[in-house]
Design a protein around this motif. Structure first.
Motif, PDB file in Angstrom:
ATOM      1  N   ALA A 101       7.213  -7.840  -8.865  1.00  0.00           N
ATOM      2  CA  ALA A 101       7.271  -6.812  -9.916  1.00  0.00           C
ATOM      3  C   ALA A 101       6.741  -5.473  -9.400  1.00  0.00           C
ATOM      4  O   ALA A 101       7.286  -4.409  -9.725  1.00  0.00           O
ATOM      5  N   GLY A 102       5.694  -5.523  -8.578  1.00  0.00           N
ATOM      6  CA  GLY A 102       5.140  -4.295  -8.015  1.00  0.00           C
ATOM      7  C   GLY A 102       6.128  -3.589  -7.116  1.00  0.00           C
ATOM      8  O   GLY A 102       6.275  -2.363  -7.171  1.00  0.00           O
ATOM      9  N   TYR A 103       6.836  -4.374  -6.294  1.00  0.00           N
ATOM     10  CA  TYR A 103       7.803  -3.743  -5.393  1.00  0.00           C
ATOM     11  C   TYR A 103       9.000  -3.207  -6.168  1.00  0.00           C
ATOM     12  O   TYR A 103       9.500  -2.111  -5.876  1.00  0.00           O
ATOM     13  N   GLY A 131      -1.007   7.737  -1.712  1.00  0.00           N
ATOM     14  CA  GLY A 131      -1.330   8.428  -2.963  1.00  0.00           C
ATOM     15  C   GLY A 131      -1.777   7.510  -4.086  1.00  0.00           C
ATOM     16  O   GLY A 131      -2.193   7.983  -5.135  1.00  0.00           O
ATOM     17  N   ARG A 132      -1.695   6.218  -3.901  1.00  0.00           N
ATOM     18  CA  ARG A 132      -2.173   5.270  -4.922  1.00  0.00           C
ATOM     19  C   ARG A 132      -3.441   4.616  -4.411  1.00  0.00           C
ATOM     20  O   ARG A 132      -3.444   4.077  -3.312  1.00  0.00           O
ATOM     21  N   PRO A 133      -4.500   4.616  -5.222  1.00  0.00           N
ATOM     22  CA  PRO A 133      -5.766   4.043  -4.756  1.00  0.00           C
ATOM     23  C   PRO A 133      -5.712   2.526  -4.564  1.00  0.00           C
ATOM     24  O   PRO A 133      -6.400   1.984  -3.707  1.00  0.00           O
ATOM     25  N   GLU A 134      -4.889   1.846  -5.340  1.00  0.00           N
ATOM     26  CA  GLU A 134      -4.790   0.387  -5.256  1.00  0.00           C
ATOM     27  C   GLU A 134      -3.373  -0.002  -4.874  1.00  0.00           C
ATOM     28  O   GLU A 134      -2.413   0.645  -5.290  1.00  0.00           O
ATOM     29  N   PRO A 135      -3.224  -1.093  -4.117  1.00  0.00           N
ATOM     30  CA  PRO A 135      -1.864  -1.547  -3.782  1.00  0.00           C
ATOM     31  C   PRO A 135      -1.157  -2.097  -5.014  1.00  0.00           C
ATOM     32  O   PRO A 135      -1.804  -2.556  -5.952  1.00  0.00           O
ATOM     33  N   VAL A 136       0.181  -2.015  -5.018  1.00  0.00           N
ATOM     34  CA  VAL A 136       0.955  -2.719  -6.042  1.00  0.00           C
ATOM     35  C   VAL A 136       1.141  -4.142  -5.531  1.00  0.00           C
ATOM     36  O   VAL A 136       1.025  -4.391  -4.325  1.00  0.00           O
ATOM     37  N   GLU A 164       2.727  -8.150   2.921  1.00  0.00           N
ATOM     38  CA  GLU A 164       1.986  -6.898   3.033  1.00  0.00           C
ATOM     39  C   GLU A 164       2.918  -5.812   3.559  1.00  0.00           C
ATOM     40  O   GLU A 164       3.751  -6.075   4.423  1.00  0.00           O
ATOM     41  N   GLU A 165       2.758  -4.612   3.003  1.00  0.00           N
ATOM     42  CA  GLU A 165       3.476  -3.447   3.513  1.00  0.00           C
ATOM     43  C   GLU A 165       2.548  -2.248   3.483  1.00  0.00           C
ATOM     44  O   GLU A 165       1.863  -2.014   2.498  1.00  0.00           O
ATOM     45  N   TYR A 207       0.851  -1.186   0.000  1.00  0.00           N
ATOM     46  CA  TYR A 207       0.000   0.000   0.000  1.00  0.00           C
ATOM     47  C   TYR A 207       0.887   1.236   0.000  1.00  0.00           C
ATOM     48  O   TYR A 207       1.653   1.467   0.928  1.00  0.00           O
ATOM     49  N   VAL A 208       0.794   1.999  -1.086  1.00  0.00           N
ATOM     50  CA  VAL A 208       1.642   3.172  -1.299  1.00  0.00           C
ATOM     51  C   VAL A 208       0.785   4.421  -1.135  1.00  0.00           C
ATOM     52  O   VAL A 208      -0.274   4.519  -1.773  1.00  0.00           O
TER      53      VAL A 208
END
Length: 139
Positions: free
Chosen positions: A49-51, A40-45, A120-121, A37-38
């Motif tokens: 690859a997301g990280y 400012g981003r509505p959806e988690p990466v 999870e982060e 969960y970043v």
């Protein structure tokens, strides 16, 4: 459930991963369906690859960025971590052209691990402090 000591060791490997963006370490340490969960981003990466994409975004603005783990609290499968991010603003970052300024920004992150992998982060970098340090926001 993993031991506290094992989770501390995994956390140290994670710091090596974020400082090198090593794809092999990403596969070793990040669960395929992990969620990050970043702000400012509505959806988690998701997943390795997301990280790697998050690290890539930071490196685009601060090619020499390094994270230092200042403090951890480990309880069962949860880790609370306080980092210092240091780097040089040598690339465009959120629309702010490179300034060559050095940054030192704190981040507080909460993780959930499972079987030695990050699942999870919730990350909370001091974005306001970062933007002030590169002139993107008044002090």
């Amino acid at each position: 459930m993993m031991s506290t000591e094992k989770n501390r060791m995994v956390m140290n490997r994670f710091v090596e991963f974020i400082n090198t963006a090593d794809e092999k370490l990403a596969q070793e340490l990040i669960g395929l369906d992990a969620k990050f969960y970043v702000p400012g981003r509505p959806e988690p990466v998701q997943g390795p690859a997301g990280y790697l994409a998050i690290i890539g975004m930071m490196r685009s603005g601060f090619p020499d960025i390094q994270w230092t783990l200042e403090e951890t609290i480990v309880e069962d499968d949860k880790v609370a971590a306080r980092f210092m991010m240091r780097g040089t603003h040598d690339g465009s970052f959120f629309g702010i052209p490179p300034t060559g300024k050095s940054i030192a920004v704190q981040a507080m992150n909460f993780y959930r691990l499972s079987d030695g992998k990050f699942m999870e982060e919730y990350g909370m970098p001091d974005r306001m402090g970062l933007m002030q340090q590169i002139g993107g926001m008044p002090v």
